[in-house]
Design a protein around this motif. Sequence first.
Motif, PDB file in Angstrom:
ATOM      1  N   HIS A   1      -9.791  36.680  78.438  1.00 43.13           N
ATOM      2  CA  HIS A   1      -8.696  36.149  77.632  1.00 43.13           C
ATOM      3  C   HIS A   1      -8.264  34.767  78.100  1.00 43.13           C
ATOM      4  O   HIS A   1      -8.278  34.482  79.294  1.00 43.13           O
ATOM      5  N   HIS A   2      -7.821  33.951  77.155  1.00 38.99           N
ATOM      6  CA  HIS A   2      -7.187  32.655  77.459  1.00 38.99           C
ATOM      7  C   HIS A   2      -8.035  31.781  78.387  1.00 38.99           C
ATOM      8  O   HIS A   2      -7.493  31.144  79.300  1.00 38.99           O
TER       9      HIS A   2
ATOM     10  N   ASN B   1     -12.457  36.173  74.399  1.00 36.71           N
ATOM     11  CA  ASN B   1     -11.481  36.510  73.364  1.00 36.71           C
ATOM     12  C   ASN B   1     -11.290  35.334  72.418  1.00 36.71           C
ATOM     13  O   ASN B   1     -11.069  34.203  72.849  1.00 36.71           O
ATOM     14  N   GLU B   2     -11.384  35.594  71.147  1.00 34.70           N
ATOM     15  CA  GLU B   2     -11.070  34.635  70.097  1.00 34.70           C
ATOM     16  C   GLU B   2     -11.573  33.216  70.355  1.00 34.70           C
ATOM     17  O   GLU B   2     -10.782  32.291  70.547  1.00 34.70           O
TER      18      GLU B   2
ATOM     19  N   TYR C   1      -5.528  40.167  61.383  1.00 37.57           N
ATOM     20  CA  TYR C   1      -4.107  39.844  61.240  1.00 37.57           C
ATOM     21  C   TYR C   1      -3.924  39.185  59.881  1.00 37.57           C
ATOM     22  O   TYR C   1      -3.792  37.963  59.791  1.00 37.57           O
TER      23      TYR C   1
ATOM     24  N   HIS D   1       2.423  37.641  61.646  1.00 36.64           N
ATOM     25  CA  HIS D   1       2.892  36.704  62.668  1.00 36.64           C
ATOM     26  C   HIS D   1       4.201  36.019  62.290  1.00 36.64           C
ATOM     27  O   HIS D   1       4.483  34.922  62.756  1.00 36.64           O
TER      28      HIS D   1
ATOM     29  N   GLU E   1      -8.513  44.095  67.677  1.00 31.38           N
ATOM     30  CA  GLU E   1      -7.092  43.764  67.574  1.00 31.38           C
ATOM     31  C   GLU E   1      -6.674  43.850  66.124  1.00 31.38           C
ATOM     32  O   GLU E   1      -7.344  43.307  65.246  1.00 31.38           O
TER      33      GLU E   1
HETATM   34  C1  BGC Z   1      -3.553  36.830  72.023  1.00 31.72           C
HETATM   35  C2  BGC Z   1      -2.070  37.085  72.137  1.00 31.72           C
HETATM   36  C3  BGC Z   1      -1.441  37.235  70.772  1.00 31.72           C
HETATM   37  C4  BGC Z   1      -2.222  38.240  69.930  1.00 31.72           C
HETATM   38  C5  BGC Z   1      -1.694  38.314  68.548  1.00 31.72           C
HETATM   39  C6  BGC Z   1      -4.174  37.914  71.213  1.00 31.72           C
HETATM   40  O1  BGC Z   1      -5.551  37.744  71.190  1.00 31.72           O
HETATM   41  O2  BGC Z   1      -4.115  36.809  73.285  1.00 31.72           O
HETATM   42  O3  BGC Z   1      -1.475  36.042  72.861  1.00 31.72           O
HETATM   43  O4  BGC Z   1      -0.123  37.715  70.903  1.00 31.72           O
HETATM   44  O5  BGC Z   1      -3.593  37.925  69.923  1.00 31.72           O
HETATM   45  O6  BGC Z   1      -1.728  37.054  67.951  1.00 31.72           O
END
Ligand code: BGC
Length: 294
Positions: free
Chosen positions: A78-79, A118-119, A180, A187, A235
Motif C-alpha cells: 500500500h501507498h 495497491n491501486e 467504488y 466518497h 475493495e
Molecule cells: C486507500 C485508502 C482509501 C480507500 C478508499 C484504499 O485503497 O488505501 O486510503 O480510504 O482505498 O478510497
Amino acid sequence: MVAELRRGINLAGMFDRRDDRPGWRAGADELAAIADGGFTAVRVPVRWWGRADELLGPVGDLVEQASRHRLAVVLTMHHADAVYEDPDGTAAPLATLWRRIAAHFAGAPGVLAFELLNEPRMPMTAAHWNALLPMVLAAVREVDPMRPVIAGGADASTLTGLLSLELPSDDHLVATLHYYAPFRFTHQGAAWEAGSEAWVGTRWGTRSDRAAVTADLQRAAEWARRQRVPLYVGEFGALGTADQDSRVRWTSWVRHELDRLSLPWAYWDFATDFGAYDLDRRAWRHELLKALTG
Ligand code: BGC
C-alpha cells in the motif's frame, strides 16, 4: 485459494497509515468477531516501502493469529508512492522488497496471498504497470513458485484499469478490481478527495442505480472469463458520511451481485472511516454486517 477469499474484510489503519503514528492492532477479539461474523478472509493493507525491518515481525504475528481463526490473508503493497512516481527507477527496489517479503512468509501457516501493488495510479500509466508487473512477479516466484499473487489494473484498480491489465502467464495469478461507483456516492465528504464536500447528501438506490452496478460487475466478470483468470474484488465500500440507508442498500446490492457472479470480495473496511465495525463499542454495525454476510 479463491474459495477461501470468498468473504473478506480489510483491516485498514493497522499497517497502512500514511503518517508514522502507530496504527491500531487487531487482536484475538477482533479476529474472532470477524470469523464469527461470517467472514473467511482478511485483506491487510501494508505500507511496506522503507519499513520492512519494522513491519515483518508484527505483520507476521497477524498472519499467524489470523490462521488460528481460519481466516485467509491477503497482504498488499500500500501507498508505495515512489513506485507510482517513478516506475522505472523503482522496479529493482520493488522486486527486492517483494523477494524479501515472499522469503519471510514462504513457510507461513494458513492461506496467504500477496497483492503486488495497491491501486497503481498516475503518473504511472497502464503501459508502465504492464511492464513492471512481470518483473515483480518474477521476484516472488524466485522464492515462492506457488504463492497466490494478486494484481489490479492501472487507474487505481478501477474497471477501466482492469480492462487495460495485461497479465503474464502464471498459474497462481489472480486479478483484482476495486469497486467504488458511483464515486460521488461512495466518497462523499472524503477528506482526501478535493471537492467531495459538494457530494455530501448523494443518495443511492434507484432501479437504474442498481442496473449500473450490475452492468459494471458483469463487465469485469466477463473480462476475467475471457482472460481465464480468477477475479477478486479486494475493495468496495461507502464512507460513513453517506446516509446509512443508502449505504446499507449499496453494500447489500454490490455484495448480492458479487455473490451471484461468484466473485470473492473484501469489504473496505473493518473499523476506520468506512467501518462495518465500531471499535469503541466493540460491536458490528448490524445493518452493514447483515448486508455483507447475512
Ligand atoms: C486507500 C485508502 C482509501 C480507500 C478508499 C484504499 O485503497 O488505501 O486510503 O480510504 O482505498 O478510497
